[in-house]
Design a protein around this motif. Structure first.
Motif, PDB file in Angstrom:
ATOM      1  N   ALA A  15      39.276  51.932 -36.291  1.00  0.00           N
ATOM      2  CA  ALA A  15      37.992  51.258 -36.122  1.00  0.00           C
ATOM      3  C   ALA A  15      37.575  51.131 -34.664  1.00  0.00           C
ATOM      4  CB  ALA A  15      38.049  49.867 -36.761  1.00  0.00           C
ATOM      5  N   ASP A  16      38.497  51.110 -33.742  1.00  0.00           N
ATOM      6  CA  ASP A  16      38.158  50.881 -32.343  1.00  0.00           C
ATOM      7  C   ASP A  16      37.858  52.155 -31.563  1.00  0.00           C
ATOM      8  OD1 ASP A  16      40.745  51.762 -32.488  1.00  0.00           O
ATOM      9  OD2 ASP A  16      41.502  50.443 -30.907  1.00  0.00           O
ATOM     10  N   MET A  17      37.774  53.277 -32.236  1.00  0.00           N
ATOM     11  CA  MET A  17      37.462  54.542 -31.577  1.00  0.00           C
ATOM     12  C   MET A  17      35.955  54.621 -31.308  1.00  0.00           C
ATOM     13  SD  MET A  17      40.268  56.056 -31.043  1.00  0.00           S
ATOM     14  CE  MET A  17      39.770  57.697 -30.606  1.00  0.00           C
ATOM     15  N   PRO A  18      35.566  55.405 -30.296  1.00  0.00           N
ATOM     16  CA  PRO A  18      34.135  55.524 -29.979  1.00  0.00           C
ATOM     17  C   PRO A  18      33.352  56.181 -31.123  1.00  0.00           C
ATOM     18  CG  PRO A  18      35.450  56.950 -28.558  1.00  0.00           C
ATOM     19  CD  PRO A  18      36.400  56.156 -29.384  1.00  0.00           C
ATOM     20  N   THR A  19      32.108  55.799 -31.225  1.00  0.00           N
ATOM     21  CA  THR A  19      31.226  56.352 -32.241  1.00  0.00           C
ATOM     22  C   THR A  19      29.989  56.938 -31.567  1.00  0.00           C
ATOM     23  OG1 THR A  19      30.127  54.224 -32.547  1.00  0.00           O
ATOM     24  CG2 THR A  19      31.991  54.715 -34.008  1.00  0.00           C
ATOM     25  N   ILE A  20      29.214  57.663 -32.342  1.00  0.00           N
ATOM     26  CA  ILE A  20      28.003  58.287 -31.828  1.00  0.00           C
ATOM     27  C   ILE A  20      26.964  58.282 -32.959  1.00  0.00           C
ATOM     28  CG2 ILE A  20      28.773  60.593 -32.463  1.00  0.00           C
ATOM     29  CD1 ILE A  20      27.478  61.670 -29.922  1.00  0.00           C
ATOM     30  N   HIS A  21      25.709  58.224 -32.605  1.00  0.00           N
ATOM     31  CA  HIS A  21      24.646  58.291 -33.606  1.00  0.00           C
ATOM     32  C   HIS A  21      24.602  59.704 -34.185  1.00  0.00           C
ATOM     33  CE1 HIS A  21      20.600  58.232 -35.373  1.00  0.00           C
ATOM     34  NE2 HIS A  21      20.804  56.925 -35.481  1.00  0.00           N
ATOM     35  N   ARG A  22      24.230  59.813 -35.446  1.00  0.00           N
ATOM     36  CA  ARG A  22      24.296  61.111 -36.114  1.00  0.00           C
ATOM     37  C   ARG A  22      23.343  62.137 -35.503  1.00  0.00           C
ATOM     38  NH1 ARG A  22      21.765  61.226 -42.106  1.00  0.00           N
ATOM     39  NH2 ARG A  22      19.606  61.224 -41.487  1.00  0.00           N
ATOM     40  N   THR A  23      22.229  61.719 -34.944  1.00  0.00           N
ATOM     41  CA  THR A  23      21.321  62.658 -34.283  1.00  0.00           C
ATOM     42  C   THR A  23      21.978  63.245 -33.042  1.00  0.00           C
ATOM     43  OG1 THR A  23      19.445  61.384 -35.085  1.00  0.00           O
ATOM     44  CG2 THR A  23      19.020  62.927 -33.290  1.00  0.00           C
ATOM     45  N   TYR A  24      22.623  62.387 -32.250  1.00  0.00           N
ATOM     46  CA  TYR A  24      23.339  62.867 -31.075  1.00  0.00           C
ATOM     47  C   TYR A  24      24.511  63.755 -31.477  1.00  0.00           C
ATOM     48  CZ  TYR A  24      20.606  59.367 -28.613  1.00  0.00           C
ATOM     49  OH  TYR A  24      19.579  58.626 -28.108  1.00  0.00           O
ATOM     50  N   PHE A  25      25.149  63.404 -32.577  1.00  0.00           N
ATOM     51  CA  PHE A  25      26.238  64.231 -33.102  1.00  0.00           C
ATOM     52  C   PHE A  25      25.725  65.633 -33.417  1.00  0.00           C
ATOM     53  CE2 PHE A  25      28.279  65.902 -36.979  1.00  0.00           C
ATOM     54  CZ  PHE A  25      29.562  66.087 -36.505  1.00  0.00           C
TER      55      PHE A  25
END
Length: 145
Positions: free
Chosen positions: A37-47
């Motif tokens: 859960a503590d890993m970085p995330t990104i918005h799906r558009t940026y992905f």
């Protein structure tokens, strides 16, 4: 041989675009790259844009390397070896598709079980090892087809 490889490369690009489009359609707005859960995330558009740029960058680099190396490989090892080396982007593109598919499963864990798709992480390196082994074989036997 090289025309067939170029056609298959085009098919691998279409396969990538289809895989990325399907995964993008089913992604949550926030994309995670790990189960933790503590890993970085990104918005799906940026992905979507990040994966597209990485794909484009890798394919351009491989294309330039093949254009530089292909005449030398044809001269030294034959046309079959040059065709096999020119197929490297196909293997890399399929590997990227497997990784994108796994990320899609990872981020859609509510309807898909992650353990059923863990093999996607291993198929890419296995394909690369098979490709490398056969490239070494073709170059060592110097088949001049």
């Amino acid at each position: 041989m090289l025309k067939v490889v170029n056609f298959v490369r085009l098919l691998s690009i279409v396969f990538f675009l289809g895989t990325l489009s399907i995964v993008y359609a089913y992604l949550d707005p926030i994309v995670s790259f790990s189960v933790e859960a503590d890993m970085p995330t990104i918005h799906r558009t940026y992905f979507f844009y990040l994966v597209s740029l990485i794909f484009l960058f890798i394919n351009i680099i491989l294309w330039v390397l093949i254009k530089i190396m292909s005449p030398k490989i044809v001269q030294r090892f034959g046309l079959l070896s040059a065709g096999w080396v020119a197929a490297l982007p196909v293997v890399v593109n399929i590997y990227i598709c497997f990784l994108i598919g796994f990320l899609g499963v990872l981020n859609n864990a509510s309807s898909l079980q992650l353990s059923n798709y863990a093999y996607l992480n291993y198929l890419g390196p296995i394909l690369l090892m098979i490709w490398t082994g056969l490239a070494i074989y073709f170059m060592s036997t110097k088949k001049m087809i």
